[in-house]
Design a protein around this motif. Structure first.
Motif, PDB file in Angstrom:
ATOM      1  N   PRO A  24      11.275  14.536  -1.033  1.00 59.13           N
ATOM      2  CA  PRO A  24      12.240  13.439  -0.899  1.00 59.13           C
ATOM      3  C   PRO A  24      11.745  12.117  -1.482  1.00 59.13           C
ATOM      4  CG  PRO A  24      11.041  13.677   1.143  1.00 59.13           C
ATOM      5  CD  PRO A  24      10.509  14.756   0.218  1.00 59.13           C
ATOM      6  N   ARG A  25      10.950  12.175  -2.524  1.00 58.81           N
ATOM      7  CA  ARG A  25      10.363  10.943  -3.067  1.00 58.81           C
ATOM      8  C   ARG A  25      11.421   9.954  -3.534  1.00 58.81           C
ATOM      9  NH1 ARG A  25       5.358   8.957  -4.141  1.00 58.81           N
ATOM     10  NH2 ARG A  25       4.464  10.752  -3.093  1.00 58.81           N
ATOM     11  N   GLU A  26      12.589  10.440  -3.928  1.00 57.65           N
ATOM     12  CA  GLU A  26      13.639   9.516  -4.376  1.00 57.65           C
ATOM     13  C   GLU A  26      14.169   8.650  -3.231  1.00 57.65           C
ATOM     14  OE1 GLU A  26      15.879  13.497  -3.735  1.00 57.65           O
ATOM     15  OE2 GLU A  26      13.871  12.804  -4.291  1.00 57.65           O
ATOM     16  N   PHE A  27      13.898   9.059  -1.984  1.00 58.78           N
ATOM     17  CA  PHE A  27      14.322   8.284  -0.824  1.00 58.78           C
ATOM     18  C   PHE A  27      13.209   7.378  -0.291  1.00 58.78           C
ATOM     19  CE2 PHE A  27      16.820  12.254  -0.723  1.00 58.78           C
ATOM     20  CZ  PHE A  27      18.104  11.721  -0.775  1.00 58.78           C
ATOM     21  N   TYR A  28      12.064   7.409  -0.921  1.00 58.41           N
ATOM     22  CA  TYR A  28      10.899   6.674  -0.422  1.00 58.41           C
ATOM     23  C   TYR A  28      11.077   5.181  -0.653  1.00 58.41           C
ATOM     24  CZ  TYR A  28       5.960   6.149   0.846  1.00 58.41           C
ATOM     25  OH  TYR A  28       4.788   5.819   1.480  1.00 58.41           O
ATOM     26  N   THR A  29      10.856   4.389   0.390  1.00 53.71           N
ATOM     27  CA  THR A  29      11.071   2.943   0.295  1.00 53.71           C
ATOM     28  C   THR A  29       9.804   2.127   0.539  1.00 53.71           C
ATOM     29  OG1 THR A  29      11.704   2.838   2.640  1.00 53.71           O
ATOM     30  CG2 THR A  29      13.481   3.156   1.021  1.00 53.71           C
ATOM     31  N   ARG A  30       8.710   2.786   0.891  1.00 52.19           N
ATOM     32  CA  ARG A  30       7.501   2.053   1.254  1.00 52.19           C
ATOM     33  C   ARG A  30       6.692   1.653   0.013  1.00 52.19           C
ATOM     34  NH1 ARG A  30       5.989   2.217   6.298  1.00 52.19           N
ATOM     35  NH2 ARG A  30       3.761   2.526   5.949  1.00 52.19           N
ATOM     36  N   LYS A  31       5.886   0.648   0.173  1.00 50.77           N
ATOM     37  CA  LYS A  31       5.045   0.168  -0.913  1.00 50.77           C
ATOM     38  C   LYS A  31       4.026   1.232  -1.302  1.00 50.77           C
ATOM     39  CE  LYS A  31       1.905  -3.632  -2.163  1.00 50.77           C
ATOM     40  NZ  LYS A  31       1.242  -4.870  -1.674  1.00 50.77           N
ATOM     41  N   LEU A  32       3.857   1.439  -2.602  1.00 49.09           N
ATOM     42  CA  LEU A  32       2.911   2.441  -3.082  1.00 49.09           C
ATOM     43  C   LEU A  32       1.521   1.838  -3.226  1.00 49.09           C
ATOM     44  CD1 LEU A  32       5.093   4.141  -5.846  1.00 49.09           C
ATOM     45  CD2 LEU A  32       4.669   4.955  -3.521  1.00 49.09           C
ATOM     46  N   GLY A  33       0.507   2.647  -2.918  1.00 47.77           N
ATOM     47  CA  GLY A  33      -0.851   2.139  -3.058  1.00 47.77           C
ATOM     48  C   GLY A  33      -1.895   3.097  -2.517  1.00 47.77           C
ATOM     49  N   ILE A  34      -3.102   2.594  -2.379  1.00 51.72           N
ATOM     50  CA  ILE A  34      -4.258   3.351  -1.900  1.00 51.72           C
ATOM     51  C   ILE A  34      -4.845   2.629  -0.697  1.00 51.72           C
ATOM     52  CG2 ILE A  34      -6.597   4.111  -2.501  1.00 51.72           C
ATOM     53  CD1 ILE A  34      -5.612   4.409  -5.393  1.00 51.72           C
ATOM     54  N   MET A  35      -5.225   3.361   0.320  1.00 53.58           N
ATOM     55  CA  MET A  35      -5.735   2.764   1.552  1.00 53.58           C
ATOM     56  C   MET A  35      -7.030   1.998   1.303  1.00 53.58           C
ATOM     57  SD  MET A  35      -6.679   4.610   5.196  1.00 53.58           S
ATOM     58  CE  MET A  35      -4.971   4.850   5.697  1.00 53.58           C
ATOM     59  N   ASP A  36      -7.114   0.837   1.904  1.00 55.40           N
ATOM     60  CA  ASP A  36      -8.326   0.026   1.847  1.00 55.40           C
ATOM     61  C   ASP A  36      -9.488   0.774   2.505  1.00 55.40           C
ATOM     62  OD1 ASP A  36      -9.959  -2.161   3.700  1.00 55.40           O
ATOM     63  OD2 ASP A  36      -9.571  -2.868   1.650  1.00 55.40           O
ATOM     64  N   MET A  37     -10.667   0.695   1.898  1.00 52.14           N
ATOM     65  CA  MET A  37     -11.808   1.451   2.399  1.00 52.14           C
ATOM     66  C   MET A  37     -12.251   0.980   3.782  1.00 52.14           C
ATOM     67  SD  MET A  37     -13.655   4.043   1.664  1.00 52.14           S
ATOM     68  CE  MET A  37     -15.112   4.829   2.343  1.00 52.14           C
ATOM     69  N   ASP A  38     -12.164  -0.310   4.056  1.00 57.93           N
ATOM     70  CA  ASP A  38     -12.544  -0.801   5.382  1.00 57.93           C
ATOM     71  C   ASP A  38     -11.612  -0.246   6.454  1.00 57.93           C
ATOM     72  OD1 ASP A  38     -14.700  -2.234   4.429  1.00 57.93           O
ATOM     73  OD2 ASP A  38     -13.579  -4.110   4.205  1.00 57.93           O
ATOM     74  N   LEU A  39     -10.329  -0.149   6.128  1.00 60.28           N
ATOM     75  CA  LEU A  39      -9.380   0.437   7.073  1.00 60.28           C
ATOM     76  C   LEU A  39      -9.712   1.904   7.308  1.00 60.28           C
ATOM     77  CD1 LEU A  39      -6.813   0.523   8.772  1.00 60.28           C
ATOM     78  CD2 LEU A  39      -5.493   0.756   6.654  1.00 60.28           C
TER      79      LEU A  39
END
Length: 306
Positions: A24-39
């Motif tokens: 369902p990627r066409e319905f995806y609304t969240r910001k794209l990215g990579i998790m911060d290493m500290d998190l």
């Protein structure tokens, strides 16, 4: 507090080079990215104190888009040397330069490969994936691990759709001798965004995930209870601001927990989710005869989500 499933799912990235027809990627609304290493480190530090035995990176992105993947694996090994690391990938980015690190760190590798011909494979996976490159990545990886005593446990996944149903037998015959395990599944509805499975609303009950399943931590640190909740509608907390113990005693979690205990899914995407109907026929083929609907892939144990 101790997590009931002894597993945690971390979405280290939500990037993917594919856009598969059943996704369902066409319905995806969240910001794209990579998790911060500290998190990520904060999550692993908490997981290590809660007795987590499996770190699962099977999320909404492909793990090999994450340039910090093996740095993360090293940190897991440092904090939880006995924990299993599980990942799932289409393997388009599993290039030979990554093979040694995968062998070193990954315990379980699930490979999604949805076609046996170039035409069908690229029609289903879409995006930038190329049949020849992905096939070479996987076969060269398997060749490298062929005679090793320590190597990842490999699982092959075929999600069966109209486009590839005539290739299922060829797929099984090709991949089953090469991998530790293969299975064929019907696609999911992803909370009603797809229509592959019918929902029997008179017989809906909990899938078990909010009650005993692993917490799902999104790339931004928001914590949910379901791997199908790709747009984070079932959020129970934020690991950046809370501990997991606080989150699992929070009001949002207790409300979702009650909904699943009573079977009243009104107001939740669960109402439109096929996972509320147990159906053994959705597992079409499994080479591992102990594999059953509801078994958690990532720990290779007979744990149930339902």
């Amino acid at each position: 507090m101790k997590l009931k499933s002894e597993s945690i799912t971390i979405e280290t990235t939500n990037l993917c080079p594919a856009h598969c027809v059943m996704c369902p990627r066409e319905f995806y609304t969240r910001k794209l990215g990579i998790m911060d290493m500290d998190l990520f480190k904060k999550i692993i530090d908490e997981a290590s104190r809660l007795g987590v035995k499996t770190v699962d990176t099977c999320a909404f992105g492909d793990p090999f888009t994450d340039n910090l993947l093996f740095e993360r694996c090293r940190y897991v090994r440092e904090k939880m040397p006995d924990a299993k690391i599980y990942t799932s990938s289409n393997c388009f980015l599993l290039t030979p330069d990554k093979h040694n690190d995968v062998i070193k760190y990954i315990d379980i590798l699930k490979i999604s490969f949805y076609g046996m011909t170039k035409e069908i494979y690229e029609k289903i996976h879409r995006g930038s994936l190329k049949f020849e490159k992905t096939l070479n990545n996987v076969l060269s990886f398997l060749d490298k691990t062929n005679n090793l005593k320590k190597k990842p446990y490999t699982i092959g996944l075929l999600t069966l759709v109209d486009e590839n149903k005539n290739e299922m037998e060829d797929w099984i015959n090709f991949w089953e001798p090469k991998l530790d395990e293969v299975y064929v599944w019907m696609p999911h509805n992803f909370g009603g965004t797809k229509k592959y499975r019918e929902i029997d609303r008179k017989n809906q009950k909990t899938c078990g995930r909010p009650l005993v399943g692993p917490p799902y931590i999104h790339v931004d640190g928001k914590v949910g209870v379901c791997c199908f909740d790709f747009n984070a509608q079932l959020i129970i907390g934020d690991i950046r601001k809370q501990t997991l113990e606080e989150i699992f005693h929070s009001k949002p979690y207790l409300r979702i927990k009650k909904a699943h205990e009573t079977g009243n899914f009104e107001g939740y995407l669960c109402k439109n989710c096929d996972q509320t109907n147990y159906n053994s026929s959705v597992l079409i083929y499994a080479s591992n005869k102990t594999r059953e609907v509801g078994k958690i892939n990532s720990n290779l144990q007979d744990l149930r989500e339902i």
